[in-house]
Design a protein around this motif. Sequence first.
Motif, short mmCIF file in Angstrom:
data_model
loop_
_atom_site.label_atom_id
_atom_site.label_comp_id
_atom_site.label_asym_id
_atom_site.label_seq_id
_atom_site.Cartn_x
_atom_site.Cartn_y
_atom_site.Cartn_z
N LEU A 120 0.68 -0.90 -0.15
CA LEU A 120 -0.30 -0.13 -0.16
C LEU A 120 0.68 1.23 -0.21
CD1 LEU A 120 -2.53 1.33 -0.29
CD2 LEU A 120 -2.78 1.14 2.84
N ASN A 121 1.78 1.37 0.55
CA ASN A 121 2.59 2.49 1.00
C ASN A 121 3.59 3.07 -0.28
OD1 ASN A 121 4.63 0.39 1.06
ND2 ASN A 121 5.93 1.78 2.39
N TRP A 122 3.55 1.90 -1.17
CA TRP A 122 4.44 1.77 -2.38
C TRP A 122 3.69 2.62 -3.71
CZ3 TRP A 122 7.91 -2.86 -4.27
CH2 TRP A 122 8.71 -2.74 -2.96
N ILE A 178 0.67 3.86 -2.88
CA ILE A 178 0.67 5.52 -2.41
C ILE A 178 1.71 6.91 -2.98
CG2 ILE A 178 0.00 7.13 -0.52
CD1 ILE A 178 -1.27 5.17 1.20
N MET A 179 2.51 5.98 -2.78
CA MET A 179 3.79 6.71 -3.50
C MET A 179 3.90 7.22 -4.73
SD MET A 179 8.34 5.46 -2.71
CE MET A 179 7.74 4.44 -1.21
N ILE A 236 3.81 12.23 0.96
CA ILE A 236 4.49 10.67 0.76
C ILE A 236 6.33 9.98 1.72
CG2 ILE A 236 6.21 10.12 -1.25
CD1 ILE A 236 4.44 11.40 -3.95
N VAL A 273 4.47 8.97 4.62
CA VAL A 273 3.55 7.41 4.56
C VAL A 273 4.82 5.97 4.13
CG1 VAL A 273 2.05 5.82 2.70
CG2 VAL A 273 1.48 8.50 3.43
N THR A 274 5.71 6.37 3.50
CA THR A 274 6.81 5.63 3.11
C THR A 274 7.60 5.65 4.27
OG1 THR A 274 7.30 6.56 1.07
CG2 THR A 274 9.59 5.50 1.73
N TRP A 276 5.81 5.58 7.45
CA TRP A 276 5.68 5.35 8.76
C TRP A 276 4.62 4.19 8.16
CZ3 TRP A 276 2.26 10.59 9.44
CH2 TRP A 276 2.31 11.65 9.98
N MET A 277 4.76 3.37 7.67
CA MET A 277 3.76 1.78 6.65
C MET A 277 4.92 1.49 6.23
SD MET A 277 0.94 3.84 4.37
CE MET A 277 -0.16 2.23 4.05
N ALA A 278 6.75 1.74 6.16
CA ALA A 278 7.52 0.71 6.33
C ALA A 278 7.25 -0.57 7.05
CB ALA A 278 8.88 1.40 5.78
#
Length: 156
Positions: A88-90, A92-93, A148, A151-152, A154-156
């Motif tokens: 998901l983070n990818w 969104i990025m 971005i 998110v990158t 926090w969601m890593a």
Amino acid sequence: MIYATLKLLHVLAIVVWIGGMVFSHFFLRPAAMQLEAPVRVRLMHDTLQRFFAAVLVAIGVVLVSGLWMIGRVAKESVQAGLGFAMPLNWTIMAALGIIMMLIFGHIRFALFKRLSTAVAASDWPAGGAALASIRMAVGINLALGVVIIAVTFWMA
């Protein structure tokens, strides 16, 4: 080794883009506001011209490295007999990154063109108006870039 190199290039290109927006938005512009309009508008035009050339290169690096890294992970997953679902983070990025690139395209090829036309005609009010439009669009891009990054991490 290739993946690590691509990731490094990807991050460095982002640093150039986001860092340049922070510098322009929070440091250069406020300092330049003390200058007379002809000097201020020319300074911002010349600075942005150089920065936008660097951003075009950075966008190329971000696109190529990002797509290559996604493709490499997908290929390795499939070769290992696993399915590939992009995290998901990818997603969104990538989505927000594409939006940023489109906004930059508008800044560079529409708004900056207006600024260049105003500078060539020594039309300082039009130049100031073009700079205000650029500032707003850069502010949006900067906010997206910060999202971005957040998110990158926090969601890593």
